[in-house]
Scaffold this motif. Structure first.
Motif, PDB file in Angstrom:
ATOM      1  N   ARG A  19     -11.428  -5.082  -6.610  1.00  0.00           N
ATOM      2  CA  ARG A  19     -10.315  -5.359  -5.689  1.00  0.00           C
ATOM      3  C   ARG A  19      -9.019  -5.525  -6.457  1.00  0.00           C
ATOM      4  O   ARG A  19      -8.870  -6.463  -7.258  1.00  0.00           O
ATOM      5  CB  ARG A  19     -10.601  -6.622  -4.874  1.00  0.00           C
ATOM      6  CG  ARG A  19      -9.521  -6.934  -3.829  1.00  0.00           C
ATOM      7  CD  ARG A  19     -10.036  -7.953  -2.832  1.00  0.00           C
ATOM      8  NE  ARG A  19     -10.240  -9.240  -3.450  1.00  0.00           N
ATOM      9  CZ  ARG A  19      -9.368 -10.253  -3.401  1.00  0.00           C
ATOM     10  NH1 ARG A  19      -8.205 -10.079  -2.778  1.00  0.00           N
ATOM     11  NH2 ARG A  19      -9.652 -11.410  -3.958  1.00  0.00           N
ATOM     12  N   VAL A  21      -5.264  -6.649  -6.577  1.00  0.00           N
ATOM     13  CA  VAL A  21      -4.486  -7.648  -5.827  1.00  0.00           C
ATOM     14  C   VAL A  21      -2.993  -7.488  -6.069  1.00  0.00           C
ATOM     15  O   VAL A  21      -2.197  -7.500  -5.137  1.00  0.00           O
ATOM     16  CB  VAL A  21      -4.944  -9.078  -6.190  1.00  0.00           C
ATOM     17  CG1 VAL A  21      -4.098 -10.108  -5.442  1.00  0.00           C
ATOM     18  CG2 VAL A  21      -6.420  -9.268  -5.868  1.00  0.00           C
ATOM     19  N   LYS A  23      -0.113  -4.959  -7.762  1.00  0.00           N
ATOM     20  CA  LYS A  23      -0.029  -3.545  -8.115  1.00  0.00           C
ATOM     21  C   LYS A  23       1.362  -3.189  -8.640  1.00  0.00           C
ATOM     22  O   LYS A  23       2.354  -3.292  -7.919  1.00  0.00           O
ATOM     23  CB  LYS A  23      -0.358  -2.682  -6.887  1.00  0.00           C
ATOM     24  CG  LYS A  23      -1.669  -3.063  -6.215  1.00  0.00           C
ATOM     25  CD  LYS A  23      -1.784  -2.501  -4.817  1.00  0.00           C
ATOM     26  CE  LYS A  23      -2.997  -3.062  -4.086  1.00  0.00           C
ATOM     27  NZ  LYS A  23      -3.047  -2.605  -2.666  1.00  0.00           N
ATOM     28  N   CYS A  43      -1.049 -11.651   0.154  1.00  0.00           N
ATOM     29  CA  CYS A  43      -0.337 -10.473  -0.373  1.00  0.00           C
ATOM     30  C   CYS A  43      -0.325 -10.422  -1.897  1.00  0.00           C
ATOM     31  O   CYS A  43       0.140  -9.444  -2.477  1.00  0.00           O
ATOM     32  CB  CYS A  43       1.091 -10.428   0.165  1.00  0.00           C
ATOM     33  SG  CYS A  43       2.184 -11.689  -0.526  1.00  0.00           S
ATOM     34  N   LYS A 216       4.194  -7.442  -0.360  1.00  0.00           N
ATOM     35  CA  LYS A 216       3.319  -7.040   0.740  1.00  0.00           C
ATOM     36  C   LYS A 216       2.203  -6.178   0.161  1.00  0.00           C
ATOM     37  O   LYS A 216       2.468  -5.255  -0.611  1.00  0.00           O
ATOM     38  CB  LYS A 216       4.094  -6.256   1.799  1.00  0.00           C
ATOM     39  CG  LYS A 216       3.223  -5.834   2.985  1.00  0.00           C
ATOM     40  CD  LYS A 216       4.018  -5.015   3.988  1.00  0.00           C
ATOM     41  CE  LYS A 216       3.135  -4.594   5.160  1.00  0.00           C
ATOM     42  NZ  LYS A 216       3.880  -3.743   6.119  1.00  0.00           N
ATOM     43  N   ASP A 217       0.969  -6.514   0.531  1.00  0.00           N
ATOM     44  CA  ASP A 217      -0.199  -5.741   0.081  1.00  0.00           C
ATOM     45  C   ASP A 217      -0.218  -5.557  -1.428  1.00  0.00           C
ATOM     46  O   ASP A 217      -0.551  -4.481  -1.947  1.00  0.00           O
ATOM     47  CB  ASP A 217      -0.228  -4.376   0.765  1.00  0.00           C
ATOM     48  CG  ASP A 217      -0.386  -4.484   2.278  1.00  0.00           C
ATOM     49  OD1 ASP A 217      -1.004  -5.464   2.737  1.00  0.00           O
ATOM     50  OD2 ASP A 217       0.118  -3.601   2.990  1.00  0.00           O
ATOM     51  N   GLY A 218       0.157  -6.599  -2.146  1.00  0.00           N
ATOM     52  CA  GLY A 218       0.076  -6.577  -3.599  1.00  0.00           C
ATOM     53  C   GLY A 218       1.243  -5.947  -4.315  1.00  0.00           C
ATOM     54  O   GLY A 218       1.285  -5.941  -5.550  1.00  0.00           O
ATOM     55  N   ARG A 219       2.199  -5.420  -3.572  1.00  0.00           N
ATOM     56  CA  ARG A 219       3.344  -4.749  -4.189  1.00  0.00           C
ATOM     57  C   ARG A 219       4.644  -5.496  -3.897  1.00  0.00           C
ATOM     58  O   ARG A 219       4.804  -6.064  -2.820  1.00  0.00           O
ATOM     59  CB  ARG A 219       3.456  -3.308  -3.691  1.00  0.00           C
ATOM     60  CG  ARG A 219       2.264  -2.431  -4.062  1.00  0.00           C
ATOM     61  CD  ARG A 219       2.499  -0.983  -3.670  1.00  0.00           C
ATOM     62  NE  ARG A 219       1.337  -0.158  -3.974  1.00  0.00           N
ATOM     63  CZ  ARG A 219       1.080   0.359  -5.169  1.00  0.00           C
ATOM     64  NH1 ARG A 219       1.925   0.157  -6.170  1.00  0.00           N
ATOM     65  NH2 ARG A 219      -0.009   1.093  -5.364  1.00  0.00           N
ATOM     66  N   GLU A 237       8.862  -6.106   8.375  1.00  0.00           N
ATOM     67  CA  GLU A 237       7.877  -5.474   7.504  1.00  0.00           C
ATOM     68  C   GLU A 237       6.915  -6.489   6.913  1.00  0.00           C
ATOM     69  O   GLU A 237       5.712  -6.224   6.793  1.00  0.00           O
ATOM     70  CB  GLU A 237       8.579  -4.711   6.381  1.00  0.00           C
ATOM     71  CG  GLU A 237       7.612  -3.950   5.489  1.00  0.00           C
ATOM     72  CD  GLU A 237       8.295  -3.022   4.508  1.00  0.00           C
ATOM     73  OE1 GLU A 237       7.583  -2.316   3.787  1.00  0.00           O
ATOM     74  OE2 GLU A 237       9.546  -3.033   4.468  1.00  0.00           O
TER      75      GLU A 237
END
Length: 264
Positions: A19, A21, A23, A43, A216-219, A237
């Protein structure tokens, strides 16, 4: 995006088996500034902070604190450059406030360097900076939540690092204590240190930070001054929320006024 002091993160990837997390994280915070990492639950904010603090080894990328790559330093050397106050810190049972703050000096101790007058001065200055000197002899577990949080901050300050990381330092505090802690954070930065904190309150992050880092979403999807970064599109967002952005009297910092939840 290069700084001569402060904190730099380049190409950081971190996660757990199977996984990803965090990025490709890229960020830079100058000495004397406060940066807040914001974004929805899960996130990657805390994982990013732990990787920066050398508590979670990243899969790739670099972290430089005050010019040095922390993953090329010993644990003790890194602890002299970065202090982390975790979200739910734990203290030994029945420890006094002074005893807690002294733990911040451990990275400066060793076989050839025992407790010194410099250590005692660092503890005293940290207690004074956080307004906890009158609590020095009190047991930590007998204090209010706001008092305890200031004592934990004192311990982090006593570590005398150029970079201070705070994971949700105002969680579970009432509004008055939230303001106390965030004003103290500003004072810490004004002394020349770099402060990076995870914040759930976007309005508080906008009011007390020089830089907002949105994840958001690891970025990292946005970073910059609150006035340039926090807008209706970013709120939508990050949180799937329609909101109005007003300007606070005095400093014109963004104030988020939710309207409705966006249907996904």
């Amino acid at each position: 995006m290069t700084t001569t002091s402060g904190l730099e993160v380049h190409g950081l990837n971190a996660g757990y088996p199977g996984r990803a997390v965090v990025k490709d994280a890229e960020l830079a915070v100058q000495a004397g500034q406060v940066a807040s990492i914001v974004g929805p639950n899960g996130c990657g904010k805390s994982t990013l902070l732990r990787a920066v603090a050398r508590l979670h080894r990243p899969d790739s990328g670099t972290v430089r604190a005050d010019g040095a790559d922390i993953w090329h330093l010993s644990r003790r050397q890194a602890a002299r450059r970065i202090a982390l106050l975790p979200q739910t810190p734990r203290a030994p049972e029945a420890v006094t406030v002074a005893g807690l703050v002294r733990y911040g000096r451990h990275p400066h101790q060793g076989l050839l360097r025992q407790w010194s007058r410099a250590d005692e001065l660092a503890v005293r200055e940290a207690l004074e900076a956080t307004g906890t000197q009158d609590l020095a002899a009190e047991r930590l577990d007998r204090l209010s939540g706001g008092q305890r949080q200031r004592c934990w901050l004192a311990m982090a300050l006593a570590q005398h690092t150029p970079v201070v990381l705070l994971d949700e330092p105002t969680s579970a505090l009432d509004l008055g204590h939230v303001v106390d802690v965030l004003e103290l954070v500003r004072e810490v930065a004004a002394s020349g240190r770099t402060v990076v904190m995870v914040q759930h309150d976007l309005a508080a992050a906008a009011r007390y930070s020089d830089t907002v880092i949105a994840m958001k979403d690891g970025r990292i999807i946005a970073q910059g001054s609150p006035r340039d970064t926090v807008d209706e599109a970013l709120v939508k967002e990050l949180y799937a929320l329609d909101a109005d952005i007003l300007r606070a009297p005095g400093d014109a910092s963004p104030v988020v006024v939710p309207r409705s939840r966006t249907v996904l």
